[in-house]
Design an enzyme around this catalytic site. Structure first.
Site, PDB file in Angstrom:
ATOM      1  N   GLN A 103       0.827  -1.235  -0.221  1.00 29.78           N
ATOM      2  CA  GLN A 103       0.138  -0.064   0.017  1.00 29.78           C
ATOM      3  C   GLN A 103       0.930   1.329   0.081  1.00 29.78           C
ATOM      4  O   GLN A 103       1.867   1.242   0.470  1.00 29.78           O
ATOM      5  CB  GLN A 103      -1.244   0.025   1.253  1.00 29.78           C
TER       6      GLN A 103
ATOM      7  N   HIS B 299       1.106  -4.734   3.213  1.00 27.40           N
ATOM      8  CA  HIS B 299      -0.043  -4.860   3.798  1.00 27.40           C
ATOM      9  C   HIS B 299      -0.425  -6.246   4.300  1.00 27.40           C
ATOM     10  O   HIS B 299      -0.688  -6.593   5.291  1.00 27.40           O
ATOM     11  CB  HIS B 299      -1.232  -4.255   3.042  1.00 27.40           C
TER      12      HIS B 299
ATOM     13  N   PHE C 295      -1.345  -4.779  14.303  1.00 25.55           N
ATOM     14  CA  PHE C 295      -1.378  -4.797  12.806  1.00 25.55           C
ATOM     15  C   PHE C 295      -0.833  -6.189  12.314  1.00 25.55           C
ATOM     16  O   PHE C 295      -1.435  -7.152  11.699  1.00 25.55           O
ATOM     17  CB  PHE C 295      -0.475  -3.879  12.060  1.00 25.55           C
TER      18      PHE C 295
ATOM     19  N   HIS D 237      -3.064  -9.305  13.604  1.00 27.89           N
ATOM     20  CA  HIS D 237      -4.263  -9.301  12.782  1.00 27.89           C
ATOM     21  C   HIS D 237      -3.916 -10.086  11.486  1.00 27.89           C
ATOM     22  O   HIS D 237      -4.580 -11.053  11.132  1.00 27.89           O
ATOM     23  CB  HIS D 237      -4.903  -8.080  12.431  1.00 27.89           C
ATOM     24  N   GLU D 238      -2.777  -9.482  11.019  1.00 27.61           N
ATOM     25  CA  GLU D 238      -2.528 -10.320   9.579  1.00 27.61           C
ATOM     26  C   GLU D 238      -2.098 -11.779   9.985  1.00 27.61           C
ATOM     27  O   GLU D 238      -2.360 -12.635   8.969  1.00 27.61           O
ATOM     28  CB  GLU D 238      -1.081  -9.524   8.909  1.00 27.61           C
TER      29      GLU D 238
ATOM     30  N   LYS E 140      -5.533 -13.744  10.877  1.00 22.04           N
ATOM     31  CA  LYS E 140      -6.409 -13.839   9.882  1.00 22.04           C
ATOM     32  C   LYS E 140      -5.979 -14.561   8.617  1.00 22.04           C
ATOM     33  O   LYS E 140      -6.794 -15.386   8.139  1.00 22.04           O
ATOM     34  CB  LYS E 140      -6.924 -12.407   9.764  1.00 22.04           C
ATOM     35  N   HIS E 141      -4.854 -14.153   8.147  1.00 22.46           N
ATOM     36  CA  HIS E 141      -4.250 -14.779   6.894  1.00 22.46           C
ATOM     37  C   HIS E 141      -3.186 -16.100   7.210  1.00 22.46           C
ATOM     38  O   HIS E 141      -3.046 -16.749   6.565  1.00 22.46           O
ATOM     39  CB  HIS E 141      -3.718 -13.735   6.482  1.00 22.46           C
TER      40      HIS E 141
END
Length: 226
Positions: free
Chosen positions: A34, A61, A111, A114-115, A118-119
């Site tokens: 990003q 990102h 951050f 979360h990454e 989730k991923h």
């Protein structure tokens, strides 16, 4: 009794495999970078991380497992949460190349958590936590988007450029077609926000995208300064 014990073992193994299959089943990654100027030049604005203003460069990102039908897995293993100690040697590089711009100002741990949760957990068959973040950092070094765009005369100075010119410059510089995501600034002008590439399941090699995300940009988009 033996039959009962055997059945319990089978159920345990099958259950374990079912959990594993959730985290192992994906076809490719989206590697997403990003532009910080576009993240900040919106109505919600941004906050610099506690380490200070990031460099005027594209930042990571995420590295997101996806399916060829356009859907994606998420939150695949609650038993393997983000653990900062597993990436302690990468922290400095992540602060530089994977900075947070969310408010309030923070260190980036939220951050990255979360990454991963989730991923990253959905790629455990290929990459553990350290390897997952290392793979994204390696891809960032492999794809120097800002230099590619500047070489093509596309500068982050608030000017507007043709979307096709941006795509062609990146494809020429990288060798693979990107997908461009736009957002809008405070005056509702379309601007260059995120650039997607597709990566094989090892997290190492760029590939042609089997499918692109949904969404579109205007034919003329701004490249804001940062």
């Amino acid at each position: 009794m033996k039959s009962f014990g055997f059945t319990l073992i089978n159920l345990f193994v099958l259950g374990h495999l079912a959990v594993l299959s959730v985290s192992q089943d994906f076809d490719f990654f989206y590697f997403v970078q990003q532009w910080p100027g576009s993240y900040c030049d919106t109505k919600q604005s941004c906050c610099y991380p506690k380490t200070g203003k990031p460099a005027a460069d594209f930042g990571i990102h995420g590295l997101w497992p996806n399916y060829k039908d356009g859907t994606y897995p998420s939150n695949c293993d609650s038993n393997n949460p983000f653990d900062q100690s597993k990436i302690s040697d990468l922290t400095s590089s992540m602060q530089k190349n994977w900075p947070t711009l969310s408010c309030p100002s923070n260190s980036g741990l939220q951050f990255w958590t979360h990454e991963w949760d989730k991923h990253g957990t959905c790629s455990e068959s290929q990459l553990d936590q350290h390897a997952y973040f290392q793979a994204a950092l390696n891809l960032k070094r492999q794809v120097n988007l800002l230099q590619i765009l500047k070489t093509a005369g596309i500068q982050p100075d608030g000017s507007s450029y043709k979307l096709n010119d941006i795509k062609e410059a990146i494809q020429k510089g990288v060798g693979y077609a990107p997908w461009i995501e736009c957002n809008v600034d405070t005056s509702a002008n379309s601007q260059l926000y995120q650039i997607y590439f597709c990566v094989d399941t090892s997290g190492s090699n760029l590939i042609e995208c089997p499918v692109f995300p949904h969404g579109k940009c205007g034919s003329l988009i701004e490249f804001p300064s940062f």
